[in-house]
Write a protein that holds these residues in place. Structure first.
Motif, short mmCIF file in Angstrom:
data_model
loop_
_atom_site.label_atom_id
_atom_site.label_comp_id
_atom_site.label_asym_id
_atom_site.label_seq_id
_atom_site.Cartn_x
_atom_site.Cartn_y
_atom_site.Cartn_z
N PHE A 83 38.44 32.17 -15.57
CA PHE A 83 37.85 31.21 -16.02
C PHE A 83 37.80 29.62 -15.22
CE2 PHE A 83 39.13 34.11 -19.79
CZ PHE A 83 37.61 34.21 -20.09
N VAL A 84 37.13 29.34 -15.15
CA VAL A 84 37.35 28.22 -14.65
C VAL A 84 38.49 27.06 -15.28
CG1 VAL A 84 35.99 25.81 -13.95
CG2 VAL A 84 34.63 27.68 -13.80
N ARG A 85 38.31 27.31 -16.65
CA ARG A 85 39.11 26.29 -16.85
C ARG A 85 40.36 26.99 -17.67
NH1 ARG A 85 35.77 22.19 -21.24
NH2 ARG A 85 34.89 20.82 -19.30
N GLY A 86 40.44 27.89 -16.83
CA GLY A 86 41.86 28.56 -17.60
C GLY A 86 43.25 28.16 -17.46
N ALA A 87 43.41 27.12 -16.13
CA ALA A 87 44.98 26.38 -16.36
C ALA A 87 45.44 26.42 -17.67
CB ALA A 87 44.74 25.81 -15.26
N ALA A 88 44.30 26.00 -18.38
CA ALA A 88 44.88 25.17 -19.96
C ALA A 88 44.81 27.10 -20.51
CB ALA A 88 43.30 25.00 -20.66
N ILE A 89 44.93 28.38 -20.33
CA ILE A 89 44.92 28.69 -21.18
C ILE A 89 46.61 30.06 -20.62
CG2 ILE A 89 45.19 32.07 -20.93
CD1 ILE A 89 42.19 31.49 -20.99
N ALA A 90 47.08 29.57 -19.17
CA ALA A 90 48.94 29.38 -19.09
C ALA A 90 49.54 28.16 -19.27
CB ALA A 90 48.42 28.92 -17.22
N GLY A 91 48.64 26.65 -19.81
CA GLY A 91 49.38 25.94 -20.00
C GLY A 91 49.85 26.38 -21.45
N CYS A 92 48.89 26.59 -22.29
CA CYS A 92 49.65 27.31 -23.79
C CYS A 92 50.35 28.56 -23.89
CB CYS A 92 48.16 28.03 -24.51
SG CYS A 92 46.58 26.14 -25.45
N PHE A 93 49.99 29.71 -22.93
CA PHE A 93 51.32 30.26 -22.82
C PHE A 93 52.03 29.61 -22.94
CE2 PHE A 93 54.22 32.83 -20.13
CZ PHE A 93 54.45 33.98 -20.79
N MET A 189 50.67 29.76 -12.41
CA MET A 189 50.42 29.02 -11.77
C MET A 189 50.03 29.62 -10.46
SD MET A 189 48.56 27.15 -13.43
CE MET A 189 47.40 26.17 -12.68
N SER A 190 51.09 30.58 -9.78
CA SER A 190 50.68 30.91 -8.69
C SER A 190 50.20 31.21 -8.38
CB SER A 190 51.89 30.94 -8.52
OG SER A 190 52.83 30.28 -7.53
N ALA A 191 50.05 33.00 -9.78
CA ALA A 191 49.43 34.05 -10.12
C ALA A 191 47.85 34.16 -10.60
CB ALA A 191 50.04 34.89 -10.96
N ARG A 192 47.55 32.57 -11.00
CA ARG A 192 46.25 32.41 -10.75
C ARG A 192 45.95 31.59 -9.73
NH1 ARG A 192 42.37 29.89 -13.90
NH2 ARG A 192 41.46 27.85 -12.89
N LYS A 193 46.36 30.78 -8.43
CA LYS A 193 45.54 30.38 -7.74
C LYS A 193 45.48 32.13 -6.65
CE LYS A 193 47.90 26.28 -7.14
NZ LYS A 193 48.88 25.44 -7.02
N ILE A 194 46.54 32.90 -6.64
CA ILE A 194 45.89 34.28 -5.74
C ILE A 194 44.93 35.04 -6.91
CG2 ILE A 194 47.25 36.75 -5.93
CD1 ILE A 194 49.33 35.62 -5.37
N GLY A 195 44.80 34.60 -7.83
CA GLY A 195 43.63 35.94 -8.54
C GLY A 195 42.12 34.51 -8.03
N VAL A 196 41.82 32.91 -8.43
CA VAL A 196 41.18 32.33 -7.74
C VAL A 196 40.62 32.63 -6.00
CG1 VAL A 196 40.56 30.15 -6.75
CG2 VAL A 196 41.38 31.01 -9.16
N ALA A 197 41.85 33.37 -5.58
CA ALA A 197 41.70 33.32 -4.07
C ALA A 197 40.92 34.50 -3.83
CB ALA A 197 43.09 32.61 -3.11
N THR A 198 41.13 35.47 -4.44
CA THR A 198 40.69 36.25 -4.29
C THR A 198 39.05 36.69 -4.98
OG1 THR A 198 42.36 37.69 -5.89
CG2 THR A 198 42.30 37.71 -3.88
N GLY A 199 38.85 36.13 -5.10
CA GLY A 199 37.68 36.12 -5.73
C GLY A 199 37.27 36.90 -7.02
N MET A 200 38.40 36.26 -8.35
CA MET A 200 38.50 37.21 -9.59
C MET A 200 37.27 36.94 -10.09
SD MET A 200 42.34 37.82 -10.48
CE MET A 200 41.45 39.10 -12.17
N GLY A 201 36.78 36.16 -10.15
CA GLY A 201 35.89 35.18 -10.84
C GLY A 201 34.15 35.85 -11.07
N GLU A 202 34.50 36.55 -9.62
CA GLU A 202 33.21 37.22 -9.35
C GLU A 202 33.51 38.97 -8.77
OE1 GLU A 202 31.40 35.16 -6.05
OE2 GLU A 202 31.47 33.35 -6.68
#
Length: 231
Positions: A83-93, A189-202
């Motif tokens: 998700f584009v605003r997925g950082a909010a999910i990690a923040g909620c956690f 956030m490191s895991a999120r950045k890995i997901g973004v870099a590997t293109g998990m959104g697509e």
């Protein structure tokens, strides 16, 4: 000449991104190795804290000592990258984990949750299984559902971690919460950045296959810890 410079700029950007992701992958791999070694060596998870320094150190360490907790943090970071605003999910956690600590410290009652889940360990294991299932079905992820599962997992994880600071004074408690917040935020956030870099959104077929394997591994870990917590 302009095209050559543009091409070189893109190549440099891709190389920089690759090195950046490699650092995150290496760091998380190292944490998983430490967690595995801690589990295999029988490192006790229960410990007493007597001062602020010990509280800070244990706060930094507690989220990564237990493999069950660590893979859950990594999973929510990866899933949030869809998700584009997925950082909010990690923040909620992270915030939910802190709230779970506060709930345990103030001995607040959660009757409905206590009836549904016999132990916090079992609840964390179940949330790991849920995260694994979500990884196997990335195309069907829902922002609200993932956020709710993350909040639930965070509450139970914080509740379990607070056991070590039940009798601690206010300064060690604050130091412990600071340490655990830093670790949770850094790993997620490191895991999120890995997901973004590997293109998990697509999602493509290759990535879907890799995510399915990771999801299956998470489910297996969750099942093992769930069976141990219920024995």
């Amino acid at each position: 000449m302009f095209k050559t410079k543009l091409s070189e700029s893109r190549t440099w950007g891709q190389l920089k991104t690759s090195k950046f992701m490699d650092r995150h992958v290496g760091a998380i791999a190292a944490l998983i190795l430490i967690s595995l070694l801690s589990s295999l060596s029988g490192t006790p998870f229960e410990h007493s804290i007597s001062n602020a320094w010990e509280a800070l150190i244990w706060g930094l360490a507690d989220p990564v000592i237990s493999l069950n907790c660590l893979v859950g943090i990594v999973a929510i970071g990866l899933l949030s990258s869809v998700f584009v605003r997925g950082a909010a999910i990690a923040g909620c956690f992270v915030l939910a984990t802190v709230l779970g600590i506060v709930i345990h410290l103030f001995e607040l009652n959660l009757p409905d949750i206590q009836i549904a889940m016999p132990t916090a360990g079992a609840a964390i294991a179940i949330s790991t299984i849920v995260f694994g299932t979500m990884l196997m079905m990335p195309n069907q992820l829902n922002f609200l559902v993932l956020a709710l599962v993350g909040i639930t997992a965070g509450l139970f994880q914080g509740y379990a971690n607070a056991e070590s600071i039940i009798a601690a004074e206010i300064i060690p408690v604050v130091a412990y919460i600071l340490g655990i917040t830093l670790t949770l935020f850094a790993v997620a956030m490191s895991a999120r950045k890995i997901g973004v870099a590997t293109g998990m959104g697509e999602i493509n077929r290759t990535l879907l296959w890799k995510m399915s394997i990771a999801g299956f591994a998470l489910c297996a870990i969750g099942v093992v810890f769930l069976s141990n917590s219920l024995i």
